[in-house]
Design a protein around this motif. Sequence first.
Motif, PDB file in Angstrom:
ATOM      1  N   SER A  83       9.171  31.094  27.359  1.00 53.72           N
ATOM      2  CA  SER A  83      10.121  31.909  27.985  1.00 53.72           C
ATOM      3  C   SER A  83      10.892  30.671  28.712  1.00 53.72           C
ATOM      4  N   THR A  84      12.351  31.016  28.875  1.00 52.02           N
ATOM      5  CA  THR A  84      12.960  30.048  30.016  1.00 52.02           C
ATOM      6  C   THR A  84      12.453  29.706  31.384  1.00 52.02           C
ATOM      7  N   ALA A  85      12.865  28.931  32.110  1.00 46.47           N
ATOM      8  CA  ALA A  85      12.511  28.945  33.461  1.00 46.47           C
ATOM      9  C   ALA A  85      13.195  30.068  34.148  1.00 46.47           C
ATOM     10  N   GLU A  86      14.272  30.507  33.703  1.00 43.62           N
ATOM     11  CA  GLU A  86      15.030  31.691  34.419  1.00 43.62           C
ATOM     12  C   GLU A  86      14.119  32.871  34.018  1.00 43.62           C
ATOM     13  N   ILE A  87      13.615  33.099  32.853  1.00 43.46           N
ATOM     14  CA  ILE A  87      12.948  34.309  32.644  1.00 43.46           C
ATOM     15  C   ILE A  87      11.735  34.006  33.509  1.00 43.46           C
ATOM     16  N   LYS A  88      10.837  32.866  33.634  1.00 47.59           N
ATOM     17  CA  LYS A  88       9.964  32.829  34.528  1.00 47.59           C
ATOM     18  C   LYS A  88      10.235  33.182  35.798  1.00 47.59           C
TER      19      LYS A  88
END
Length: 302
Positions: free
Chosen positions: A112-117
């Motif tokens: 998952s992207t850093a934003e989703i994390k």
Amino acid sequence: MTKQLEIQKLKVEKDAVILAHYYVRPEVQEIADCIGDSYFLSRKAVEMPNRTIVFCGVSFMGESAKLLNPDKTVLMPDADADCPMAHMVTEETVKKARQQYEDLAVVCYINSTAEIKSWSDVSVTSANAVRIVRNLPNKNILFIPDRNLAHFVARNVPEKNFIYNEGYCPIHENMRETEIRELKERHPEAKVLVHPECTGKILELADYVGSTSGIIDFAKDSADKAFIIGTESGVRYALEQARKDAVFYFPETEPVCTDMKKITLDKIIDVLKNGSHEVKMDNGHADEAAKRTLTRMLELAR
Ligand code: 13P
Ligand code: SF4
């Protein structure tokens, strides 16, 4: 000078370590210092003392390595190598679930992207998802982005209530149940080893379900000599090295992750020489939050 020698020389010059996922090309795995699944590689990114990490994998792997090591230089041989599943959830889904359930843990697959994390409470990989989710105090679990891994974890942790999201890995999702059945008919002696990113119908046919390392370790330790493999075909290289006496059958429609295959020796030489495609994380609080979900995973998986 061969490409391999040039990489060796540049690695010493730049104090670099090369980390590679099992899905990258065999010639890239051959020159890597560490090859592994996502969990192993995220640990190695922290443990290795080198100043520079060349990450032979897709962008969420480079981002995770940088979040965990803000002072190191992380280089991606191909800046466009990305995992489509890593984007397959919206913030709206997370916000809605948080409103609906007071006692909610948002668990995000490391793909998952850093934003989703940053919207999530803890990260997991296919190697540690069951154990981490089982040990969370929360009853309600929103598992993002992968619905197939979510269903696999839910079957193994029936005491929790799962909320699903419609993300998937196109490579594992497209694996055909009929092709696995045909392989089983033709090779009834073979054990079926599959990745939990596959659909439930494929998982039902399996003798073992696990991460790429899990699949390789299973074959390594097994007395059997034939295996049907349900994951991306890059694992063939490590499997054949681990078991020279065994035979490995893959689905006829070979599962190939074109993003992982973008990494080549020439591109590794290029980033080592020029320091190009450096991963930069400049989202302040969001990066801090994303780092917390990864650190929590490393702590809980220990
Ligand atoms: P693992 O190697 O962690 O099992 O993950 C598979 C995968 O799809 C990585 O992108
Ligand atoms: Fe993403 Fe699937 Fe490729 Fe893994 S194999 S990087 S999950 S697209």
